[in-house]
Design a protein around this motif. Structure first.
Motif, PDB file in Angstrom:
ATOM      1  N   SER A 231      33.779 -37.725 -67.313  1.00  0.00           N
ATOM      2  CA  SER A 231      34.907 -38.654 -67.225  1.00  0.00           C
ATOM      3  C   SER A 231      35.138 -39.328 -68.572  1.00  0.00           C
ATOM      4  O   SER A 231      34.237 -39.975 -69.117  1.00  0.00           O
ATOM      5  CB  SER A 231      34.618 -39.722 -66.163  1.00  0.00           C
ATOM      6  OG  SER A 231      35.497 -40.821 -66.306  1.00  0.00           O
ATOM      7  N   GLN A 273      29.401 -32.338 -63.266  1.00  0.00           N
ATOM      8  CA  GLN A 273      30.247 -33.483 -63.560  1.00  0.00           C
ATOM      9  C   GLN A 273      29.414 -34.721 -63.879  1.00  0.00           C
ATOM     10  O   GLN A 273      28.460 -35.048 -63.173  1.00  0.00           O
ATOM     11  CB  GLN A 273      31.143 -33.803 -62.353  1.00  0.00           C
ATOM     12  CG  GLN A 273      32.018 -32.659 -61.877  1.00  0.00           C
ATOM     13  CD  GLN A 273      31.462 -31.946 -60.659  1.00  0.00           C
ATOM     14  OE1 GLN A 273      30.255 -31.702 -60.591  1.00  0.00           O
ATOM     15  NE2 GLN A 273      32.321 -31.629 -59.701  1.00  0.00           N
ATOM     16  N   TYR A 275      30.000 -38.604 -63.914  1.00  0.00           N
ATOM     17  CA  TYR A 275      31.004 -39.507 -63.330  1.00  0.00           C
ATOM     18  C   TYR A 275      30.963 -40.907 -63.930  1.00  0.00           C
ATOM     19  O   TYR A 275      32.004 -41.520 -64.144  1.00  0.00           O
ATOM     20  CB  TYR A 275      30.769 -39.621 -61.822  1.00  0.00           C
ATOM     21  CG  TYR A 275      30.934 -38.343 -61.057  1.00  0.00           C
ATOM     22  CD1 TYR A 275      32.186 -37.930 -60.622  1.00  0.00           C
ATOM     23  CD2 TYR A 275      29.833 -37.547 -60.748  1.00  0.00           C
ATOM     24  CE1 TYR A 275      32.341 -36.760 -59.903  1.00  0.00           C
ATOM     25  CE2 TYR A 275      29.979 -36.370 -60.040  1.00  0.00           C
ATOM     26  CZ  TYR A 275      31.234 -35.984 -59.622  1.00  0.00           C
ATOM     27  OH  TYR A 275      31.376 -34.816 -58.918  1.00  0.00           O
ATOM     28  N   THR A 279      34.934 -40.898 -59.620  1.00  0.00           N
ATOM     29  CA  THR A 279      34.847 -39.995 -58.474  1.00  0.00           C
ATOM     30  C   THR A 279      35.450 -38.637 -58.815  1.00  0.00           C
ATOM     31  O   THR A 279      36.073 -38.457 -59.874  1.00  0.00           O
ATOM     32  CB  THR A 279      35.614 -40.579 -57.268  1.00  0.00           C
ATOM     33  OG1 THR A 279      37.032 -40.596 -57.597  1.00  0.00           O
ATOM     34  CG2 THR A 279      35.154 -41.993 -56.933  1.00  0.00           C
TER      35      THR A 279
END
Length: 307
Positions: A231, A273, A275, A279
């Motif tokens: 992210s 991922q 984060y 989300t």
């Protein structure tokens, strides 16, 4: 009426790529997400591991913690190619611990569960030494199983390693072609992504990587591009020393949007991922806001995708 026909056709195309459950129809090629995790100890996400099933054979990519049990969970849902005794072909993207801590499990557990064939293991230089050292570490276990009361075959514990010293085709058999291409993953000298082609379908796996020309060349027009991501909004809140690390070793949502716009995969799937409080929906939103509008999913463990 023509507008409705077009809408239904478009929805049918999208549906073909949606994650599927136990009722997945039989397909010549499937991508099974065994683990989407990172070094973070998330109990909902096993370590990074993927399976591509071609006809009735499973090809594993990476061996994060929990790989054999995640394969067993998929087998229980109907993916018979992932039964333990059939797990005999695997590819490592690189030798970071989170991608290889499941390797002892992959070597020995299927053998205990009656795999007859040695594990065919492909990976960067260092893979053979890693496999040898794992075999040594479990030598007492192997000796007891082979010489004690437990029925055990003499071959299923072995590993046949194939070290990949340069990019190119590394597997060509039964209509399946697998190509290794170099990726940039910080200070690792050898790190690879993989491109599997079979039955006219192409799936490209980034492994851990930052953007690079070789990755973009390999991923152009893939049916599925499965790519690691972090992210960008979370990244901006990280301490400076961690921002330096992640920038050199991994790919942000903004950078991945640029990669996807250049390569135009039919479907982009996010895995591994990071984060940092965000989300799956946030990751997809960040990619949209960075300018990529193509079909995108943020994967969860045991998702199934059919190209």
């Amino acid at each position: 009426m023509r507008r409705f026909s077009f809408l239904f056709a478009a929805l049918a195309v999208v549906a073909a790529f949606e994650p599927a459950g136990a009722e997945t129809p039989e397909a010549a090629v499937k991508l099974i997400i065994l683990g989407t995790g990172t070094p973070n100890a998330d109990p909902d996400r096993s370590g990074p591991a993927l399976a591509i099933i071609v006809d009735d054979q499973a090809f594993l990519f990476d061996a994060g913690p929990g790989v054999v049990r995640r394969a067993a969970a998929a087998a229980r849902k109907g993916e018979k190619a992932l039964e333990a005794e059939k797990l005999d072909t695997a590819f490592l993207t690189h030798l970071h611990s989170d991608h290889t801590l499941g390797l002892p499990d992959l070597i020995f557990s299927p053998w205990v569960l009656e795999r007859q064939k040695p594990l065919d293991l492909y990976g960067p230089p260092g893979t053979a030494a890693m496999a040898r050292n794992i075999e040594k570490a479990w030598s007492a276990d192997r000796h007891l199983r082979l010489s004690g009361l437990e029925p055990a075959n003499p071959t299923g514990w072995k590993v046949e390693t194939h070290e990949i010293k340069k990019p190119g085709a590394v597997y060509e058999k039964g209509g399946v072609s697998i190509e290794a291409f170099p990726v940039k993953h910080g200070s690792w000298k050898y790190a690879y992504g993989y491109k599997l082609s079979a039955h006219g379908k192409t799936i490209v796996i980034s492994g851990d990587a930052t953007p690079s020309p070789a990755l973009i060349d390999a991923a152009k027009d893939a049916d599925i591009l499965i790519h690691e991501v972090y992210s960008e909004e979370g990244f901006n809140k990280r301490p400076p020393e961690w921002r330096r690390y992640h920038k050199a070793f991994h790919t942000s949502t903004r950078e991945l949007a640029e990669i996807a716009n250049e390569t135009q995969p039919k479907r982009l799937i996010l895995y591994h991922q990071l984060y940092w409080g965000y989300t799956d929906d946030d990751l997809v939103r960040e990619i949209r806001e960075a300018g990529y509008e193509g079909a995108t999913n943020s994967a969860r463990d045991l998702d199934i995708y059919v190209p």
